[in-house]
Design a protein around this motif. Structure first.
Motif, PDB file in Angstrom:
ATOM      1  N   PRO A 112       0.798  -1.235   0.000  1.00 31.24           N
ATOM      2  CA  PRO A 112       0.000   0.000   0.000  1.00 31.24           C
ATOM      3  C   PRO A 112       0.831   1.286   0.000  1.00 31.24           C
ATOM      4  CG  PRO A 112      -0.890  -1.553   1.584  1.00 31.24           C
ATOM      5  CD  PRO A 112       0.425  -2.107   1.133  1.00 31.24           C
ATOM      6  N   GLY A 116       3.227   1.500  -3.346  1.00 32.29           N
ATOM      7  CA  GLY A 116       2.235   2.526  -3.713  1.00 32.29           C
ATOM      8  C   GLY A 116       2.896   3.850  -4.057  1.00 32.29           C
ATOM      9  N   LEU A 440      -5.183   2.411  -1.221  1.00 26.75           N
ATOM     10  CA  LEU A 440      -3.874   2.030  -0.693  1.00 26.75           C
ATOM     11  C   LEU A 440      -3.471   2.957   0.450  1.00 26.75           C
ATOM     12  CD1 LEU A 440      -1.938   1.359  -4.040  1.00 26.75           C
ATOM     13  CD2 LEU A 440      -2.752  -0.339  -2.424  1.00 26.75           C
TER      14      LEU A 440
END
Lengths: 551, 309
Positions: A112, A116, A440
Motif C-alpha cells: 500500500p 504505492g 492504498l
C-alpha cells in the motif's frame, strides 16, 4: 552522546544534567511541517482532485474541504503521539510491526505505501505536464509567435511527452533526495517560500478579478489562442454539459449529503497529512509532543485554510455550475477531443489577466511547489524500504547509507520501479487503476491508527506506552491515543466502505480487486518467502520484531 | 557463533536488563556492550510531608513510600537517569558546588553499576562471554568497577578473544567533541591506539572492530552543526566521526566494524571489504537497538540482523 529529550528534561529543577555530548536530526519540525503541507498536495488539489468532485454535483466543495480536514484531526493526534513515542525512519512500518506484529506491519505497508509510492509519483507528476507546462508553453508560444514552443506545449501533453516529462522529473527527484536530507530541506524551504508568493498572488488575483472579467478572458483565450470555434466558450461548456445530462447547481443549491460524499475523493490529497510519519526518525525535536502536533495538526489545518480558500475563490470566480460542468466535460464529456486544453488550474489562472507577464509570474512561482512536492513520494517510499531492509525483510543492501546519510541504493531501486510504473501508466493499462491509490493510502494509514489505538492495551506494548511521557494523557480513564484512534477509525471505515461499495469512486470493480488483491498476495508471499530464506541462513525473523523481555 | 552487539544504553536499567536477556532471547553466546554505559544525570526526588515528589519529563510526579516510590524510581532509572532522594539543602548544594554534584553523581553511578553486575552474576549462563567496553561519555572511574567483575570481560583498549579463532579490537575513545567528555583524543592519538592494537591481531579476516566512534563521513556519523552557544543549528548535520577510525578500517580491513556514539545515525555501510554497522540507540524509548551477528569459523561473517528489542 545524548538526545534532545534529555536536554528538554533539564529544564526542570529536579533534573541535573552533566556535561555530555548531543545530537539532533537533519529536519527541523518546521521542515517537517512544510514537507507535510507538500504531502497534502495543494497543487494536485487545485489542478486535479477538486475537478473530480463533479461526480457529486450537489457537493459544496469549500465546505467539503473543511469537513474532510477536520475529520482527519483525530488521526493526526494519533500520528503525533506515535511519532513522539517512537520516532523512526519508515514510521508506519515500524509502528505497525512493533505493535501489531512483523507480518502485519510489512503487509499493510509494503504494497500500500512503499510500492504505492512508486504509483503516487506517476500520477502526481501528471498534472505538471497536462495542466501546468503544456498550456503555459502553448499560450506563450502563441503570444510570442514561436511555433516550436506551441508544438512542444502540445507534445508535452501527449503520452510520450508526459512520460519524458516524468523521466526528467524523476531524475531531479533522485538528485535532490540522494543529496541528503539537509540539502533536501534547504531546497524544499526555498521553493516553499517562492511557491507561497505565487499562491498569494493567485489568491489576490481571484479576489480582485470580477466574474465578468474572468468570463471575457476565458472566452478570449479559447477563441484566440486555441481557436476553439466559439466566442462564448463559457456558455458553450454550460450548455453542452446540460445537454449531456449533467445537472449543475449553484453553490447555494448544494446539499450536505453530497458534500460529505466528496470526502473519499478529497482523502486522496488530505490523507497525505500522515505521509510525514515515514520521516519521523529524521526530524529533530519530535519527542516533544507539542512539536509533533504542530507537524501533523498544523499541516492539516494549514491545508484546510489554503485549499478551502482556493476552492471557495475558484468557485466564486468561475461559478459552481461552470466549474462542475467544465470538470464533467473534461472527465466524462470527451476530454481533449472535446476541448483542446484542460479547463481548470492553468486556464483559470490565465483567465485572470490577458498579460503574458502575469501568467509567467504566477505559473513559475506557484510551479515551485510542484518542483518539490512529488519528490516526497521518493523520500517516503525509500524510508519504508530502508526500515524493512534494516529488519532484513528486504535485502540488506537497501539499508546501506551514503556519506550524506541517504539510502542511496533504496533510492536507485525506487527510481527504477517508478520508471516501470510510469511506462505502464502512460503506455500500458495502469492508468485505469490509479484511482486505487486512495484505497492504498487510507488502508495503510488506517492500520497505523489501529495500531496506535491498541498500543496501550496490548500486553507487549502496554508498559512502553505508559512509561512514555504521553501515558499520562487520558480522558475519562481512556488513553488519549485510543480515544482519538477510535474517532479516526470511524471516518476511515466510512472512507474504505465507500471505496469498496460505492461505484461512483471507480474502485469497486474487478480490475481494482485484482490489482489490490494481487499486490497484497504478492506481499504476503514475499514476506513468508523471505522469512523462510532468512531462517535457512540462521536469522530468526520473528525475533526481529519482538521486544526483548527484561527478565 | 552468535554475537549480539548494542551500545549507548546511558545508564538505563531497562536497557541493561534487556542486554542480559539478549543471551537467551537471541540465543547469543557472545554479548558485547559497546560503550557509553553511564547515564546523563541525577534526578532529585524531594521528600515532602509523608511522600516524595519530582519533576520528570515535564510532569510533576508524586509518590508515597513503598510501591509508589519504587515505581517512580523504576521509571527514572528506565530512562537512564539516576534518582536520588535529596533534601532541598543537598539539591541547593548541587546547584552551587560542582564538586558536590560530581560526588553525588559518582556515588549514584557506582551504586548503579554494582547493582547491574550483581544482577548479571545472578542471570549469566557460564558459557556466555559478556564483553563490556566504554565510550567517551563514561567517566574513568567505572573502569575499575568493571575490571573487578569476573563475570565480564572488560575489553577497553584491548584485543579480546571471542573464541573459534575470532578476535575483537575494542576502543571507547573518540575524536574531540565540543563537550570535552571523558575519553577524547586527537586523530593522531586515535590512529596510534588503533595501530598498536591492530598489529597484535593475528588474523584481520577474523577480527571484529568494536570502536565507539564511527568512521568519518560514513553515513553512520551524522551529528549536529552547533552554534557558538553549543545549540544545534536547525536542520543542519555534519559528519562527526573519526578520520583515524576510517583510515584504520580501510588500512586493516577487519571482517566487521561495530560502532555507536551517534544515536540517530544508525545504518550499515561498507568501507572496502569491511561491513560497518551503527545500530543506533533509542534507550529513552525503552527500546534496545542492537545487531545480531553470526560468525562461522569457516565462512567468516555469515549474516547480521539489526534488532529493535
Amino acid at each position: 552522546m545524548s538526545d534532545t529529550t534529555v536536554e528538554q528534561a533539564g529544564s526542570t529543577k529536579s533534573v541535573f544534567l552533566r556535561q555530555s555530548s548531543g545530537l539532533v536530526r537533519a529536519f527541523t519540525w518546521w521542515d517537517g511541517l512544510i514537507y507535510n503541507i507538500y504531502a497534502i498536495s495543494v497543487v494536485a488539489a487545485c489542478s486535479l482532485i477538486f475537478t473530480l468532485t463533479f461526480v457529486f454535483p450537489g457537493a459544496n466543495l469549500p465546505l467539503g474541504i473543511v469537513i474532510a480536514c477536520l475529520a482527519f484531526v483525530p488521526g493526526c493526534v494519533v500520528y503525533a503521539m506515535l511519532t513522539t513515542i517512537m520516532p523512526r525512519a519508515g514510521g508506519d512500518y515500524v509502528w505497525q510491526s512493533r505493535i501489531l506484529g512483523g507480518f502485519w506491519g510489512f503487509w499493510f505497508v509494503f504494497f500500500p505505501l512503499a510500492v504505492g509510492a512508486t504509483i503516487f509519483i506517476v500520477s502526481n507528476v501528471l498534472p505538471g505536464a497536462v495542466a501546468f507546462l503544456s498550456p503555459l508553453l502553448y499560450v506563450l508560444g502563441t503570444e510570442l509567435g514561436i511555433s516550436s514552443l506551441q508544438q512542444f506545449g502540445n507534445w508535452i501533453a501527449t503520452s510520450g511527452g508526459q512520460f519524458w516529462f516524468f523521466v526528467v522529473f524523476l531524475a531531479w527527484a533522485a538528485f535532490v533526495v540522494g543529496s541528503g536530507m539537509r540539502f533536501y530541506a534547504r531546497v524544499q524551504r526555498y521553493l516553499f517560500f517562492i511557491g507561497m508568493i505565487g499562491l498569494v498572488t493567485w489568491l489576490v488575483g481571484m479576489l480582485i478579478v470580477s466574474h465578468d472579467a474572468f468570463k471575457t478572458n476565458f472566452n478570449s483565450i479559447l477563441a484566440n489562442q486555441y481557436h476553439w470555434g466559439t466566442t462564448d466558450a463559457y456558455g458553450k461548456i454550460l450548455a453542452d454539459a446540460k445537454k449531456a445530462g449533467f445537472s449543475a447547481v449553484s453553490l447555494s443549491g448544494t446539499n450536505l449529503g453530497d458534500t460529505i460524499l466528496i470526502g473519499p475523493i478529497l482523502a486522496y490529497i488530505f490523507a497525505g497529512v500522515f505521509w510525514v510519519g515515514n520521516l519521523s526518525g529524521e526530524i529533530g525535536g519530535v519527542r516533544q509532543f507539542g512539536l509533533s502536533m504542530r507537524i501533523y495538526v498544523g499541516a492539516i489545518l494549514s491545508a484546510m485554510v489554503i485549499c478551502g480558500l482556493l476552492g471557495f475563490l475558484m468557485i466564486n470566480l468561475t461559478g459552481n455550475e461552470f466549474y462542475t460542468s467544465a470538470s464533467y466535460m473534461w472527465w466524462a464529456g470527451g476530454g481533449s477531443t472535446y476541448i483542446p486544453v484542460a479547463p481548470w488550474l492553468t486556464l483559470i489562472l490565465m483567465s485572470l489577466s490577458q498579460s503574458p507577464a502575469w501568467w509567467l509570474w504566477v505559473l513559475l512561482t506557484f510551479g515551485c511547489w510542484f518542483m518539490i512536492w512529488p519528490t516526497n513520494n521518493v523520500v517516503g517510499g525509500t524510508r519504508y524500504v530502508f526500515a524493512m531492509a534494516f529488519d532484513r525483510i528486504l535485502p540488506a543492501r537497501f539499508a546501506s547509507v551514503s556519506g550524506k546519510n541517504s539510502p542511496i541504493f533504496a533510492i536507485g531501486v525506487y527510481v527504477v520501479v517508478s520508471l516501470v510504473m510510469g511506462w505502464l501508466y502512460y503506455f500500458g493499462n495502469l492508468a485505469s487503476i490509479i484511482l486505487d491509490q486512495a484505497i492504498l493510502l487510507t488502508a495503510g494509514f488506517a492500520v497505523t491508527i489501529l495500531a496506535g489505538t491498541l498500543f496501550p492495551y496490548l500486553p507487549a506494548t502496554r508498559q512502553r506506552y505508559f512509561d512514555s511521557p504521553l501515558g499520562k494523557y487520558k480522558f475519562v480513564g481512556i488513553p488519549l491515543i485510543t480515544l482519538m484512534g477510535v474517532l479516526s477509525l470511524i471516518y476511515f471505515a466510512f472512507l474504505l466502505g465507500e471505496y469498496a461499495f460505492n461505484p461512483t469512486y471507480g474502485t469497486n470493480n474487478l480490475s481494482s480487486a485484482a490489482f489490490l488483491g494481487g499486490g497484497m498476495v504478492l506481499s504476503a508471499v514475499l514476506y513468508f518467502g523471505t522469512r523462510m530464506y532468512r531462517q535457512r541462513h540462521g536469522v530468526n525473523m520473528r525475533r526481529v520484531y519482538e521486544e526483548i523481555p527484561e527478565e | 557463533m552468535e554475537l549480539y552487539f548494542c551500545t549507548d544504553i546511558h545508564g538505563s536499567d531497562k536497557m541493561w536488563r534487556k542486554f542480559l536477556s539478549a543471551e537467551k532471547f537471541y540465543r547469543a553466546n557472545v554479548l558485547v556492550l559497546g560503550g557509553d554505559v553511564v547515564g546523563k544525570g541525577l534526578v532529585a526526588v524531594h521528600p515532602e510531608g509523608r511522600g516524595y515528589w519530582t519533576d520528570f519529563l515535564g510532569e510533576k510526579l508524586m509518590a508515597r513510600p513503598g510501591e509508589e516510590l519504587d515505581e517512580l524510581l523504576r521509571r527514572i532509572r528506565a530512562f537512564g537517569m539516576y534518582p536520588v532522594v535529596a533534601t532541598d539543602v543537598e539539591v541547593g548544594l548541587w546547584e552551587t558546588n560542582p564538586q558536590a554534584y560530581e560526588a553525588a553523581f559518582q556515588a549514584a553511578v557506582t551504586e548503579s553499576v554494582h547493582r547491574w553486575l550483581a544482577e548479571l552474576a545472578r542471570r549469566k549462563t557460564p558459557d556466555t562471554r559478556i564483553i563490556v567496553t566504554c565510550g567517551n561519555d563514561d567517566p574513568r572511574y567505572v573502569d575499575a568497577i568493571f575490571q573487578s567483575c569476573s563475570d565480564i570481560i572488560f575489553g577497553e583498549n584491548e584485543v579480546t578473544d571471542l573464541g573459534e579463532g575470532f578476535t575483537m579490537l575494542n576502543m571507547g575513545w573518540s575524536n574531540v567533541t565540543p563537550w570535552n567528555t571523558h575519553r577524547e583524543a586527537t586523530e593522531e592519538e586515535l590512529a596510534a591506539r588503533i595501530e598498536r592494537m591492530a598489529l597484535s591481531v593475528p588474523d584481520m579476516e577474523r577480527c571484529v572492530f568494536n570502536i565507539h566512534v564511527p568512521p568519518y563521513n560514513s553515513g553512520l556519523d551524522n551529528g549536529p552543526v552547533l552554534d557558538s552557544e553549543m545549540r544545534p543549528a536547525p536542520g543542519q548535520t555534519v559528519p562527526v566521526g573519526s578520520h583515524a577510525v576510517r583510515e584504520g578500517i580501510l588500512r586493516f580491513q577487519p571482517l566487521l566494524s561495530l560502532h555507536g556514539h551517534v544515536h540517530e545515525s544508525r545504518g550499515v555501510t561498507k568501507l572496502g571489504r569491511t561491513v560497518c554497522i551503527n545500530p543506533g540507540s533509542s534507550y529513552t524509548e525503552g527500546v534496545l537497538q542492537g545487531v545480531l551477528v553470526r560468525l562461522d569459523k569457516e565462512k567468516g561473517l555469515v549474516s547480521y540482523s539489526p534488532m529493535q528489542g
